[in-house]
Design a protein around this motif. Sequence first.
Motif, PDB file in Angstrom:
ATOM      1  N   UNK A 104       0.838  -1.144   0.168  1.00 12.42           N
ATOM      2  CA  UNK A 104      -0.149   0.073   0.035  1.00 12.42           C
ATOM      3  C   UNK A 104       0.646   1.200  -0.258  1.00 12.42           C
ATOM      4  N   UNK A 105       0.307   2.382  -0.523  1.00 14.79           N
ATOM      5  CA  UNK A 105       0.985   3.392  -0.590  1.00 14.79           C
ATOM      6  C   UNK A 105       0.914   4.213   0.848  1.00 14.79           C
ATOM      7  N   UNK A 106       1.881   5.001   1.226  1.00 12.09           N
ATOM      8  CA  UNK A 106       1.920   5.557   2.534  1.00 12.09           C
ATOM      9  C   UNK A 106       0.598   6.463   2.633  1.00 12.09           C
ATOM     10  N   UNK A 107      -0.005   6.873   3.593  1.00 11.59           N
ATOM     11  CA  UNK A 107      -1.063   7.586   3.973  1.00 11.59           C
ATOM     12  C   UNK A 107      -0.698   9.084   3.676  1.00 11.59           C
ATOM     13  N   UNK A 108      -1.815   9.754   3.122  1.00  9.51           N
ATOM     14  CA  UNK A 108      -1.668  11.023   2.970  1.00  9.51           C
ATOM     15  C   UNK A 108      -1.601  11.919   4.145  1.00  9.51           C
ATOM     16  N   UNK A 109      -0.433  12.749   4.535  1.00 10.95           N
ATOM     17  CA  UNK A 109      -0.621  13.880   5.713  1.00 10.95           C
ATOM     18  C   UNK A 109      -1.784  14.399   5.987  1.00 10.95           C
ATOM     19  N   UNK A 110      -2.192  14.258   7.088  1.00  5.94           N
ATOM     20  CA  UNK A 110      -3.481  15.090   7.578  1.00  5.94           C
ATOM     21  C   UNK A 110      -3.385  16.619   7.582  1.00  5.94           C
ATOM     22  N   UNK A 111      -4.424  17.128   7.177  1.00  8.81           N
ATOM     23  CA  UNK A 111      -4.448  18.827   6.883  1.00  8.81           C
ATOM     24  C   UNK A 111      -4.763  19.404   8.274  1.00  8.81           C
ATOM     25  N   UNK A 124      -7.465  20.905   9.195  1.00  8.27           N
ATOM     26  CA  UNK A 124      -8.728  20.496   9.599  1.00  8.27           C
ATOM     27  C   UNK A 124      -8.850  19.156  10.499  1.00  8.27           C
ATOM     28  N   UNK A 125      -7.670  18.467  10.301  1.00 11.92           N
ATOM     29  CA  UNK A 125      -7.979  17.169  11.003  1.00 11.92           C
ATOM     30  C   UNK A 125      -8.070  15.947   9.850  1.00 11.92           C
ATOM     31  N   UNK A 126      -8.925  16.078   9.098  1.00 14.88           N
ATOM     32  CA  UNK A 126      -9.321  14.922   8.013  1.00 14.88           C
ATOM     33  C   UNK A 126      -8.286  15.120   6.771  1.00 14.88           C
ATOM     34  N   UNK A 127      -7.834  13.996   6.213  1.00 12.38           N
ATOM     35  CA  UNK A 127      -7.092  14.069   4.857  1.00 12.38           C
ATOM     36  C   UNK A 127      -7.750  14.800   3.761  1.00 12.38           C
ATOM     37  N   UNK A 128      -7.123  15.436   3.064  1.00 12.86           N
ATOM     38  CA  UNK A 128      -7.539  16.231   1.954  1.00 12.86           C
ATOM     39  C   UNK A 128      -7.954  15.308   0.949  1.00 12.86           C
ATOM     40  N   UNK A 129      -9.391  15.532   0.372  1.00 10.79           N
ATOM     41  CA  UNK A 129     -10.023  14.706  -0.767  1.00 10.79           C
ATOM     42  C   UNK A 129      -9.267  14.936  -1.889  1.00 10.79           C
TER      43      UNK A 129
END
Length: 81
Positions: free
Chosen positions: A66-73, A75-80
């Motif tokens: 799996x690709x590494x998770x995107x860093x959180x923005x 706002x606390x949620x990952x950017x769409x």
Amino acid sequence: MPRDDERATTTARTLRGAPPLLVGLGAAILFASLAGCVWLIVLATRHADTDVAQHSARVLKVPLERAPAAPATEGGAAAPR
């Protein structure tokens, strides 16, 4: 065209009246499909699957991990995307 009272007295065609050729053909198709299933199972047990060579990080253009998770923005949620 038969009238309603004539329809009530006539008997409906049942499986007993089916032509023997049609029943035999159905049985032959059923037997052939079951024999084909058994043949494929026997063939599959005799020939084991070969391992896919893993010379790279991809198999058929699909990544193995799996690709590494995107860093959180902020706002606390990952950017769409």
